[in-house]
Design an enzyme around this catalytic site. Structure first.
Site, PDB file in Angstrom:
ATOM      1  CD  GLU A 117      -2.660   1.373   0.130  1.00  0.00           C
ATOM      2  OE1 GLU A 117      -3.381   0.458  -0.278  1.00  0.00           O
ATOM      3  OE2 GLU A 117      -2.593   2.480  -0.460  1.00  0.00           O
ATOM      4  CG  PHE A 118       2.518   2.656  -2.774  1.00  0.00           C
ATOM      5  CD1 PHE A 118       3.888   2.696  -2.559  1.00  0.00           C
ATOM      6  CD2 PHE A 118       1.979   1.558  -3.420  1.00  0.00           C
ATOM      7  CE1 PHE A 118       4.713   1.663  -3.004  1.00  0.00           C
ATOM      8  CE2 PHE A 118       2.788   0.520  -3.868  1.00  0.00           C
ATOM      9  CZ  PHE A 118       4.159   0.579  -3.659  1.00  0.00           C
ATOM     10  CG  LEU A 119      -2.997   4.485   2.511  1.00  0.00           C
ATOM     11  CD1 LEU A 119      -2.748   5.284   3.771  1.00  0.00           C
ATOM     12  CD2 LEU A 119      -4.364   3.833   2.588  1.00  0.00           C
TER      13      LEU A 119
ATOM     14  N   GLY B 106      12.275  21.090   6.349  1.00  0.00           N
ATOM     15  CA  GLY B 106      11.548  21.204   7.615  1.00  0.00           C
ATOM     16  C   GLY B 106      12.317  20.562   8.741  1.00  0.00           C
TER      17      GLY B 106
ATOM     18  CB  CYS C 227       5.306   4.623   6.623  1.00  0.00           C
ATOM     19  SG  CYS C 227       3.681   3.866   6.718  1.00  0.00           S
TER      20      CYS C 227
END
Ligand code: NAD
Length: 438
Positions: free
Chosen positions: A149-151, A251, A258
């Site tokens: 998954e890459f969300l 930043g 992740c």
């Protein structure tokens, strides 16, 4: 299709809800009965824009169900998606204990010829390992597909419905085609690979993005030293199509559930195979230092932090999520606490999760106004829109000293210069001082 999803965290819930939205019959399973009870009432256990609307809609339509019973969820499913957590072990490797338990849960109830899909992020070789575990626990035939998954949290629904790509890794063509069919309504580019390549694509992608962040942060630190401006530099770099504009926002470092663990897990995998992936060690080391940046700057400007009131704006690891896992705010809060500063933090949604991690190390305000009142300095830790829209003239008026350390470069120069009195310290750009002698 009849689909079971194990794990109703950020990934499992978003996946389950979106697959139900495109017409599949989805049953989501979790071992956490409080989560399941809330989900049954249409309440999302996580903050994720757009999620609750789809949750209520599809539950009402009968496409989406929730259960704590693995048997109820799995016994009729054609496709079983495993989306349980794979957190970090102390040695940096991925902790596969939830996954292995999930594999046993699946093997106890799966129906013949179902497809087991591993969506959790897992080290190369794990799909094969899980296959052997299920095979040892059941005589029924089944097939395996790796589908990482890459969300992104904060845009999980959008990312699922309009993904850049879907990766389907399998050694079984029929199974791969069935999963392709499952995703067809999303109309998203699909890449078919073998299982190990699919597993590696996920880690390589996250490690690359984390490295891009550490790279731009080091460039920002150098910009400060040589008098360049990171916004212009990143802009100029990003216009080069070979580089691209994404992930060039300097930043105070990456966090979340992740990047930190996936970079460490890939480094661990490299070590196991005798590959010295020193670039990843540097990515991690730079990030660890970068998370201390606001604290270091405050020490240098304020000299003594003892009894100083620091207003921390933002706690979650990024905007639009309440997730506190590995958030830079945690390290900053601990450093300020050790320096005996009085920290008052405000976050639009992450307060409850922050309390579980930081306890009474800091105080929690219920508004920006409450946090900044009489503060010696403001730390901007998370770039929530609410903070970007702040009227800095008003903010600085209520502070004891109008000093702002902005870890996310939230403000345009003209907005800062419009203040009658301010000392503003961004990342990778020259400080701006208005109406004060320093
Ligand atoms: N969070 C993200 O942005 C993201 C993005 C891409 C990939 N991933 C990966 O996806 C996986 C899941 O991540 P997450 O953030 O959704 O995790 P999470 O910790 O939010 O949720 C995991 C859920 O699984 C449940 N669970 C554990 N064991 C179970 C079992 N045997 N049966 C049923 N439920 C069980 C837990 O109770 C929990 O609710 C991880 O491998 C992660 O690395 C996460």
């Amino acid at each position: 299709m009849k689909i079971a999803v194990l794990g109703t965290g950020y990934v499992g819930l978003s996946t389950g809800v979106c697959l139900s939205e495109v017409g599949h019959h989805v049953i989501c399973i979790d071992i956490d009965d409080q989560k399941i009870n809330r989900l049954r009432q249409g309440i999302s256990p996580i903050y994720e824009p757009g999620l609750e609307d789809l949750l209520t809609k599809n539950t009402a339509a009968g496409n989406l169900q929730f259960t704590t019973s693995h048997q109820e969820g799995i016994e009729n499913a054609e496709v079983i998606i495993i989306a349980v957590g794979t957190p970090q072990r102390n040695d940096g490797a991925a902790d596969l204990s939830y996954l292995l338990q999930a594999a046993k849960d699946v093997s106890a109830h799966l129906k013949p010829d179902s497809i087991v899909v591993i969506k959790s992020t897992v080290p190369v070789g794990t799909n094969d390992y899980v296959k052997s575990i299920i095979t040892n626990h059941t005589k029924k035939p089944f097939k395996m597909v790796s589908n990482p998954e890459f969300l992104r949290q904060g845009s999980a629904i959008k990312d699922t419905m309009k993904a850049d790509r879907i990766i389907i890794g399998s050694e079984d063509k029929e199974a791969a085609l069935k999963i392709q069919e499952m995703y067809r309504p999303l109309n998203v580019p699909i890449l078919m690979t073998n299982v190990r390549s699919a597993e590696m694509i996920k880690y390589a992608s996250n490690a690359f993005l984390a490295t891009k962040i550490s790279f731009i942060n080091e460039i920002a630190n150098l910009c400060e030293a040589v008098g360049a401006n990171i916004i212009d530099v990143a802009n100029g770099m990003g216009k080069d199509k070979r580089i691209g504009e994404a992930f060039l926002q300097a930043g105070i470092g990456y966090g979340g559930s992740c990047f930190p663990k996936d970079v460490k897990a890939l480094l661990h995998t490299a070590g196991l195979h005798g590959v010295d992936f020193s670039l990843l060690r540097e990515t991690i080391a730079i990030n660890d230092e970068q998370q201390k940046l606001l604290f270091t700057k405050a020490c240098s400007r304020l000299k003594q932090l003892k009894d100083k009131k620091i207003a921390m704006l933002g706690l979650s690891f990024k905007p639009e999520t309440d997730d506190m896992r590995e958030a830079p705010s945690i390290k900053i809060a601990h450093l300020l606490h050790e320096a005996e500063a009085k920290v008052v933090a405000y976050d639009p949604v992450a307060k409850d999760n922050a309390k579980k991690i930081l306890g009474d190390t800091i105080e929690y305000a219920s508004s920006v106004d409450q946090a900044i009142e009489n503060a010696d300095a403001v730390f901007i830790v998370t770039e929530w829109n609410e903070f970007k829209q702040l009227d800095l003239t008003e903010v600085t008026k209520h502070m004891k000293q109008p000093i702002i350390f902005d870890g996310r470069n939230c403000f345009e120069e003209n907005k800062i210069r419009a203040c009658s009195k301010i000392e503003y310290y961004p990342v990778g750009k020259p400080a701006i001082v208005v109406g004060l002698d320093t």
